[in-house]
Design an enzyme around this catalytic site. Structure first.
Site, PDB file in Angstrom:
ATOM      1  N   ASN A 178      -0.516   5.114  12.317  1.00  0.00           N
ATOM      2  CA  ASN A 178       0.449   4.764  13.363  1.00  0.00           C
ATOM      3  C   ASN A 178       1.847   4.733  12.774  1.00  0.00           C
ATOM      4  OD1 ASN A 178       1.376   1.964  12.557  1.00  0.00           O
ATOM      5  ND2 ASN A 178      -0.830   1.661  12.577  1.00  0.00           N
TER       6      ASN A 178
ATOM      7  N   ASP B 200       0.556   5.040   2.755  1.00  0.00           N
ATOM      8  CA  ASP B 200      -0.567   5.215   3.693  1.00  0.00           C
ATOM      9  C   ASP B 200      -1.086   6.647   3.527  1.00  0.00           C
ATOM     10  OD1 ASP B 200      -2.121   5.782   5.958  1.00  0.00           O
ATOM     11  OD2 ASP B 200      -0.831   4.662   7.327  1.00  0.00           O
TER      12      ASP B 200
ATOM     13  N   GLU C 267       8.557  -7.465   3.126  1.00  0.00           N
ATOM     14  CA  GLU C 267       8.176  -6.040   3.197  1.00  0.00           C
ATOM     15  C   GLU C 267       9.281  -5.124   3.710  1.00  0.00           C
ATOM     16  OE1 GLU C 267       4.396  -5.337   5.116  1.00  0.00           O
ATOM     17  OE2 GLU C 267       5.060  -3.434   5.968  1.00  0.00           O
TER      18      GLU C 267
ATOM     19  N   GLU D 128       5.335   2.330   2.941  1.00  0.00           N
ATOM     20  CA  GLU D 128       4.640   2.957   4.080  1.00  0.00           C
ATOM     21  C   GLU D 128       5.387   4.168   4.615  1.00  0.00           C
ATOM     22  OE1 GLU D 128       5.029  -0.554   6.814  1.00  0.00           O
ATOM     23  OE2 GLU D 128       5.645   0.964   8.250  1.00  0.00           O
TER      24      GLU D 128
ATOM     25  N   GLU E  70      -4.462  -3.037   5.122  1.00  0.00           N
ATOM     26  CA  GLU E  70      -3.912  -3.694   6.304  1.00  0.00           C
ATOM     27  C   GLU E  70      -4.963  -3.706   7.424  1.00  0.00           C
ATOM     28  OE1 GLU E  70      -0.306  -1.827   7.753  1.00  0.00           O
ATOM     29  OE2 GLU E  70       0.281  -3.657   8.804  1.00  0.00           O
TER      30      GLU E  70
ATOM     31  N   LYS F  23       0.550 -11.250   9.040  1.00  0.00           N
ATOM     32  CA  LYS F  23       1.890 -10.661   8.866  1.00  0.00           C
ATOM     33  C   LYS F  23       2.638 -10.660  10.185  1.00  0.00           C
ATOM     34  CE  LYS F  23       2.779  -6.067   8.017  1.00  0.00           C
ATOM     35  NZ  LYS F  23       2.587  -4.870   7.190  1.00  0.00           N
TER      36      LYS F  23
ATOM     37  N   LYS G  83       6.702  -9.660  12.094  1.00  0.00           N
ATOM     38  CA  LYS G  83       7.943  -8.903  11.985  1.00  0.00           C
ATOM     39  C   LYS G  83       9.132  -9.851  11.877  1.00  0.00           C
ATOM     40  CE  LYS G  83       5.773  -5.097  12.340  1.00  0.00           C
ATOM     41  NZ  LYS G  83       5.673  -4.218  11.164  1.00  0.00           N
TER      42      LYS G  83
ATOM     43  N   HIS H 170      -0.729   0.784   4.160  1.00  0.00           N
ATOM     44  CA  HIS H 170      -0.309   0.551   5.544  1.00  0.00           C
ATOM     45  C   HIS H 170      -1.313   1.213   6.499  1.00  0.00           C
ATOM     46  CE1 HIS H 170       1.615   2.634   9.022  1.00  0.00           C
ATOM     47  NE2 HIS H 170       2.236   1.482   9.212  1.00  0.00           N
TER      48      HIS H 170
ATOM     49  N   ASP I 151       7.796  -8.600   7.582  1.00  0.00           N
ATOM     50  CA  ASP I 151       8.054  -7.155   7.517  1.00  0.00           C
ATOM     51  C   ASP I 151       9.359  -6.834   8.254  1.00  0.00           C
ATOM     52  OD1 ASP I 151       7.965  -4.420   7.465  1.00  0.00           O
ATOM     53  OD2 ASP I 151       6.028  -4.224   8.474  1.00  0.00           O
TER      54      ASP I 151
HETATM   55  O1  LIG Z   1       5.609  -1.727  12.885  1.00  0.00           O
HETATM   56  C1  LIG Z   1       5.174  -0.754  12.249  1.00  0.00           C
HETATM   57  O2  LIG Z   1       5.682   0.379  12.298  1.00  0.00           O
HETATM   58  C2  LIG Z   1       3.981  -0.923  11.375  1.00  0.00           C
HETATM   59  C3  LIG Z   1       4.313  -1.520  10.070  1.00  0.00           C
HETATM   60  O3  LIG Z   1       5.431  -1.609   9.638  1.00  0.00           O
HETATM   61  C4  LIG Z   1       3.220  -2.062   9.253  1.00  0.00           C
HETATM   62  O4  LIG Z   1       2.070  -1.943   9.658  1.00  0.00           O
HETATM   63  O5  LIG Z   1       3.515  -2.592   8.188  1.00  0.00           O
HETATM   64 MG   LIG Z   2       5.438  -2.352   7.573  1.00  0.00          MG
END
Ligand SMILES: O=C([O-])CC(=O)C(=O)O
Ligand SMILES: [Mg+2]
Length: 388
Positions: free
Chosen positions: A53, A291, A238, A264, A340, A180, A182, A321, A212
């Site tokens: 993704n 990843d 992250e 990632e 992950e 985790k 954001k 990732h 992250d």
């Molecule tokens: O939000 C995303 O693009 C996914 C991401 O960073 C992660 O899984 O660490």
């Molecule tokens: Mg990430």
């Protein structure tokens, strides 16, 4: 063994969530099915792949470059001396007439097909992928379970602190110890409130929370956030700045004493080597998140593992990732630090087998041959429809 047909398609994995950089309102991913002339139970053996993704589908590159090269290759050019698939040779075939550098979506296209070829080859041998890989590239004694952490904690319209806490409680109820979330998509004061709300759910233990940034911060903001979050002793901080800004990463690593994770959005051996050379990462505490599905597949990931070894890094410092089944097998076979996991997002592709059980943040592997997409009913239905 001969490839008889390839099928390529796109599956939406969109939702209303947002990180500090993108929303996922139009996220999709490429899927492929590679059919062979090997027959099992009256049906050709088929390998499946998808592109994790965070990067969009790469159908144009698959249809115009990667898949025709594979189909047009003399069958012998893809095989090893025993007549099995030679993954490195298949990689060379897919990458014919491609210049180095500028990896972008090309690495995604090759990654999807590489995944499908590994699924195919391990199914032909009747083995789960992690055993197939451990025998070829590991020590023959794969880990029988893998550390996983639950990723989520996105920004979303109307999402309150209580919603965020409930999401995290849900992860703990599923068996995860580490979660985790954001950050970087709000101001520092609000992000600190969000972080503290989640730490409350973790019984006050910040070492069970990773944050992250998705590459959002400039150096000053990265350092400011670093100073503010350092006292929490987080699991990691992250992808703090632009993934290719190694100097920023190195400067943050000089000042932030906690763990850092990144990688990632590094899609090649060369990019990963530059991170190790110039990114200031510390082999005793930092984590590499390349990843394999986004970065030219496992063939390239094995080269990255070699490079890391040469620089004195343990494979245990790698936690890919993506939260997908491919990396779960790779983690067990190559003895990575973990993988992950996305218990709630990116359906139907995200997550492990339907009956996978997480206990104390570890998940076991099953004996289903190949990657095991067949044990993930909603996704398998989509994959099966590609070639029915
Ligand atoms: O939000 C995303 O693009 C996914 C991401 O960073 C992660 O899984 O660490
Ligand atoms: Mg990430």
């Amino acid at each position: 063994m001969k490839i008889t047909n390839v099928y390529e398609g796109v599956v939406p994995i969109s939702s209303s969530i947002r990180n500090a950089w993108i929303d996922f309102s139009s996220m999709d991913c490429s899927i492929v099915a590679i059919e062979s002339d090997v027959i099992r139970d009256g049906r050709p053996v088929v390998g499946y792949g998808f592109n994790s993704n965070g990067r969009y589908s790469a159908g144009e590159i698959l249809r115009r470059r990667v898949l025709p090269r594979l189909l047009e290759a003399e069958p012998g050019r893809l095989l090893d001396e025993q007549g099995g698939l030679d993954h490195a040779k298949a990689w060379d075939v897919m990458m014919r007439n491609e210049k180095p550098g500028g990896h972008g979506e090309r690495s995604v296209a090759v990654g999807v097909v590489d995944m499908a070829l590994f699924d195919l080859a391990s199914k032909i041998e009747g083995k789960p992928l992690y055993r197939y890989l451990s025998e070829r590239y590991g020590d023959g004694q794969p880990d029988d379970s893998v550390f996983v952490y639950a990723a989520g904690g996105y920004y979303a319209p109307g999402k309150t602190l209580t919603d965020l806490q409930n999401e995290m409680r849900g992860f703990l109820d599923l068996g995860y110890d580490v979660v985790k979330m954001k950050i970087g998509g709000a101001d520092l004061a609000e992000d600190l409130r969000r972080i503290e709300a989640v730490i409350d759910v973790l019984d006050g233990d910040g070492s069970r929370l990773a944050v992250d940034v998705n590459g959002r911060f400039d150096l000053d903001t990265a350092l400011e956030y670093g100073r503010a979050i350092e006292p929490y002793g987080l699991f990691w901080y992250e992808e703090i700045g632009d993934p290719l800004d190694y100097h920023l990463n190195a400067t943050v690593a000089e000042h932030y004493t906690g763990s850092i994770a990144t990688g990632e959005n590094l899609f090649s051996l060369q990019d990963a080597r530059n991170l190790i050379r110039y990114g200031g990462l510390r082999p005793d505490r930092d984590t590499i998140q390349v990843d394999p599905a986004l970065s030219y597949g496992l063939v390239e990931y094995l080269r990255i593992q070699d490079m890391l070894r040469q620089h004195g890094w343990s494979s245990r410092r790698c936690i890919p990732h993506g939260g997908h089944q491919f990396s779960l097998h790779i983690a067990a076979a190559l003895k990575l630090g973990g993988n992950e996991s996305y218990p709630g997002e990116f359906q139907p592709t995200g997550g492990f087998a339907d009956d996978a059980v997480v206990e104390k943040s570890r998940v076991g592997l099953t004996d289903t041959p190949g990657i095991g997409f067949e044990s993930k009913a909603a996704f398998y239905k989509v994959l099966r429809a590609l070639h029915s």
